[in-house]
Design a protein around this motif. Sequence first.
Motif, mmCIF file in Angstrom:
data_model
loop_
_atom_site.group_PDB
_atom_site.id
_atom_site.type_symbol
_atom_site.label_atom_id
_atom_site.label_comp_id
_atom_site.label_asym_id
_atom_site.label_seq_id
_atom_site.Cartn_x
_atom_site.Cartn_y
_atom_site.Cartn_z
ATOM 1 N N ARG A 277 80.536 -11.404 11.898
ATOM 2 C CA ARG A 277 80.399 -10.094 12.543
ATOM 3 C C ARG A 277 81.749 -9.600 13.056
ATOM 4 N NH1 ARG A 277 76.264 -6.110 14.166
ATOM 5 N NH2 ARG A 277 77.676 -4.447 14.742
ATOM 6 N N PHE B 263 83.636 -8.284 10.121
ATOM 7 C CA PHE B 263 82.981 -7.055 9.681
ATOM 8 C C PHE B 263 83.390 -5.888 10.581
ATOM 9 C CE2 PHE B 263 79.354 -4.130 10.159
ATOM 10 C CZ PHE B 263 79.167 -3.728 8.841
ATOM 11 N N PRO C 162 84.689 -2.874 2.190
ATOM 12 C CA PRO C 162 83.467 -3.680 2.155
ATOM 13 C C PRO C 162 83.726 -5.116 2.606
ATOM 14 C CG PRO C 162 83.883 -2.621 0.014
ATOM 15 C CD PRO C 162 85.109 -2.430 0.855
ATOM 16 N N CYS D 77 63.620 -11.101 3.917
ATOM 17 C CA CYS D 77 64.441 -12.130 3.267
ATOM 18 C C CYS D 77 65.028 -11.651 1.950
ATOM 19 C CB CYS D 77 63.607 -13.387 3.014
ATOM 20 S SG CYS D 77 62.430 -13.202 1.663
ATOM 21 N N GLY D 78 65.976 -12.441 1.449
ATOM 22 C CA GLY D 78 66.538 -12.209 0.127
ATOM 23 C C GLY D 78 65.843 -13.051 -0.935
ATOM 24 N N PRO E 272 68.693 -9.439 4.483
ATOM 25 C CA PRO E 272 68.917 -8.471 5.560
ATOM 26 C C PRO E 272 69.702 -9.088 6.721
ATOM 27 C CG PRO E 272 66.613 -8.440 4.829
ATOM 28 C CD PRO E 272 67.258 -9.624 4.173
ATOM 29 N N TYR E 273 70.453 -8.254 7.417
ATOM 30 C CA TYR E 273 71.198 -8.678 8.593
ATOM 31 C C TYR E 273 70.258 -9.351 9.581
ATOM 32 C CZ TYR E 273 74.601 -8.438 12.370
ATOM 33 O OH TYR E 273 75.485 -8.763 13.366
ATOM 34 N N PRO E 274 70.647 -10.433 10.243
ATOM 35 C CA PRO E 274 71.978 -11.045 10.294
ATOM 36 C C PRO E 274 72.240 -12.129 9.244
ATOM 37 C CG PRO E 274 70.581 -12.067 11.947
ATOM 38 C CD PRO E 274 69.737 -11.045 11.231
ATOM 39 N N ASP F 260 75.370 -7.123 4.246
ATOM 40 C CA ASP F 260 74.908 -6.097 3.303
ATOM 41 C C ASP F 260 73.865 -6.701 2.376
ATOM 42 O OD1 ASP F 260 74.484 -4.000 1.545
ATOM 43 O OD2 ASP F 260 76.603 -3.470 1.397
ATOM 44 N N SER F 261 72.607 -6.320 2.617
ATOM 45 C CA SER F 261 71.492 -6.934 1.887
ATOM 46 C C SER F 261 71.483 -6.541 0.417
ATOM 47 C CB SER F 261 70.166 -6.528 2.534
ATOM 48 O OG SER F 261 69.940 -5.135 2.374
ATOM 49 N N ARG F 262 72.367 -5.632 0.003
ATOM 50 C CA ARG F 262 72.335 -5.136 -1.372
ATOM 51 C C ARG F 262 73.112 -6.009 -2.347
ATOM 52 N NH1 ARG F 262 74.342 0.793 -0.211
ATOM 53 N NH2 ARG F 262 75.815 -0.505 0.955
ATOM 54 N N PHE F 263 73.696 -7.101 -1.834
ATOM 55 C CA PHE F 263 74.517 -7.941 -2.702
ATOM 56 C C PHE F 263 74.158 -9.412 -2.531
ATOM 57 C CE2 PHE F 263 76.930 -4.050 -2.040
ATOM 58 C CZ PHE F 263 77.312 -3.734 -3.341
ATOM 59 N N THR F 264 74.543 -10.210 -3.527
ATOM 60 C CA THR F 264 74.305 -11.652 -3.491
ATOM 61 C C THR F 264 75.626 -12.410 -3.523
ATOM 62 O OG1 THR F 264 73.237 -13.531 -4.594
ATOM 63 C CG2 THR F 264 74.045 -11.784 -6.025
#
Lengths: 501, 501
Positions: free
Chosen positions: B220, B223, B234, B419-420, B442-444, B448-452
């Motif tokens: 964090r 970030f 990013p 979850c991812g 998803p955070y925390p 960024d939940s859009r990436f792996t």
Amino acid sequence: MAATPIPVNAIVKRSYAAFEQYRNTTLAGRAAFLERIAVELEAIAVVLVETAAAETHLADARLRGELQRTQWQLYSYGQACAEGSWLDIRIDRPLEQPQGAPVEPSWKVSERKQDLRKMLVPLGPVVVFGASNFPFAYSTAGGDTACALAAGCPVIVKAHPAHAATSRLVAAAVERAAVACGLPANVFLHVEGGLEEGQALVLHPLTRAVGFTGSLEGGRALFDLAQQRPEPIPVFAEMGSVNPVFLLPEYTKQNASALAKQYVQSITASAGQFCTNPGLLIGVESPELQHFQKLLAHEMAAIPPAEMLHPGIATAFQHKRADALDVDGVEVAGTLSCPVGRNESIPTLATVSGEDFLCNPLLQEEVFGPYSLLVRCSDHAQVLEVARSLKGQLTTTLMATPGDLRSFAALQPLLRERCGRFVCNSVPTGVEVAPAMMHGGPYPATTDSRFTAVGADGIRRFARPLCYQNWDDDLMPPELQKDNPLGLLRMVNGEWTRAGF
Amino acid sequence: MAATPIPVNAIVKRSYAAFEQYRNTTLAGRAAFLERIAVELEAIAVVLVETAAAETHLADARLRGELQRTQWQLYSYGQACAEGSWLDIRIDRPLEQPQGAPVEPSWKVSERKQDLRKMLVPLGPVVVFGASNFPFAYSTAGGDTACALAAGCPVIVKAHPAHAATSRLVAAAVERAAVACGLPANVFLHVEGGLEEGQALVLHPLTRAVGFTGSLEGGRALFDLAQQRPEPIPVFAEMGSVNPVFLLPEYTKQNASALAKQYVQSITASAGQFCTNPGLLIGVESPELQHFQKLLAHEMAAIPPAEMLHPGIATAFQHKRADALDVDGVEVAGTLSCPVGRNESIPTLATVSGEDFLCNPLLQEEVFGPYSLLVRCSDHAQVLEVARSLKGQLTTTLMATPGDLRSFAALQPLLRERCGRFVCNSVPTGVEVAPAMMHGGPYPATTDSRFTAVGADGIRRFARPLCYQNWDDDLMPPELQKDNPLGLLRMVNGEWTRAGF
């Protein structure tokens, strides 16, 4: 009498409740919804254009075209949603250990014991802030809304006060479409309010993403707010740019007159109120460039003033234009001599030497309106220096012959690095809606260069991957099932296929 | 004697200079580079494992396995890079206006006058902060580095001080690979230093992205730093999670003994130092759950203490464990009775009622190490309440019979949303490296939940779309050329094809 306060908390909660249903809507169901919105807009097209014209002072023909573009966005993003390749489906099945001699080296294989199936799923409620300059295409039912709905996210639109009546009409059309498609009405919510309501929407814990089109100041403020939340959320803010155009010597010499006509149009159409407006023209000092400057100045001076979108935009234009013209070395090359109205634009071509441009970062700031600055560089090296000084842009453009491209070979990588769309021998305005479009770019053009605001790839801004591990086939969504009932293009064990397994 | 200050500015500038060459490397060239790194690691495998074992106290066999995984990552991401579908190529050619009767409604077609060709291009220098718990797979030549290099980005690794010698050896191997492949040596740079150097790397204007694996606090902080830059960049920070596991009644009743054996292993392997470690077990109070608790407690008490990665991790474990055990209502169900060394772990199963869990957000915080908390819910409704209270997770897991799944139907969407990776009847530990893997959430869990972070889709974290508009075919990269010389899968005029046009 005080206005009733907008119950932001209740609104976001309603949106989240709608999400719990809407995320399960089929891809075809979302496509039907988006198409239905286009149909509902068509039904009120006349009143929409009339209302928007009164609110924005944009011409009827332009607004009719923009409405049609908006409908195409809704329709084509819906079709892309149903086509489903945006889901990035990957399936890896448990692998038998290979029989016989082991693979050498051993690190060229990997044990796979798990059944893994991954697809994109919606993020949740998306708050959309529309732009004043596109009352349809980048507003209430515009690109951000279409992408979010295609992704499976409910949308909360914060209406732009400059076209509130238009926004209300569009919102009602979207709501009718939701009802007609049997979707929860709260899948789309429309909020009118000011700064405070906008901030509260971004800060609400159930808000999961933000789409914004507008100014750098506005976009950055919302971005900062969202990143400072206890749980940061993605903000895609498209904040415009100056869209530098490099006029290379041979091309300028051969095409001076056509170039001037092409660019006066690009700079002044719709009173220059486009985020892809060419605000910066860069050339090498020469008699040919001076000739081109004269032609363009002449064309600019012939453009009548036009009423701008709203008084705030007009005031900002006048101030930013005045600030730019105040910079040492900046001169007016061509502008109107007649008096202009209070909220009218003043089409202007200014000019400055490369040296003065490089000393004054202010000259890289967007003057939103019919304004462009011609930078006269002393030589080839200074052209490269100007290119190196540029910030992130939505577009960069080269006007160049094959010979120009060869002699300015070092320019191309510098410009590619600084933009989302790299244009050759055309104008940056006119953003076509197609899968290959990129409307985005490095900061400050947007807050995340990895995404686009235009084209169906924009759907991915609002979705995230979810992997199912070891679930029974019938407990997974059809997109991931063995038989591939939707016939989607999927990567299965590393191979692309529409077959089942 | 003071250490020589690390010249961060010079390092990032060198990295950017390398970028100007490396971004032009072919896809096949990048794949060869990544494979060569794996070969160079193989050549020093024995000393690598020996060095890492001394620095991390992890077992040799585990480290050998991790090294092989790291090599597989490098090799398979390189293969994915060359396969090229990650480039998201879209090509839209100018369309002839359709002849004959116009399409109705008119918004179902769009004029297309421009030649648009889009592909992903690298962002630029990526700063990678490795994890202490994976000295190979999530460190110097780990997943973030492999993804960034595959994307065409140079990498600057900020070495983890807890395995500095291992990191130096790996860095030298990467540098040898770069030389062997004829790449600029600065495509990979290795920086040792502290907090200050790390921050300076993130803040440098030429740094274009950050990859981080570690704690919530550390991730964090980086970030926030990156988002507050004049030009935000990013940051993909993977920050671990508690990975809740729901033990549903029928499954627990039928499998108590096997479940206890399966989970003691998942909780305590490598001293529990995994970000997918199951730190939270949730069940419904019953004699069967009590029986399972006894079995698991018994298993846990039999696990010997193990030296943790480094004194900082051991101290943090001891403090966080003590804080958790101090919370009202939390009791130890099973732990060691023998004395443990200063830097050793204490395998622990704690337990708490659902009611007390819901009152104490502290109990959702990760206790990094061999620790798990069994939450005993009073009933079905409380299980759902616990699920609703959960923050974002890398994984959530259901241990359930078909009957359990039916009676707890409302639980599934709550867990998917948080979850991812959504696991059924397995353990969350053991992250396979495959295209369908999702290591994120998803955070925390991440920023960024859009990436792996795992799997070749992780390459996209470090790339952005660039659209070429109206360029001559031979002036574009081969990926976008008419004849499709690389045979890539591309979307041309909305259709998927490997053919030219």
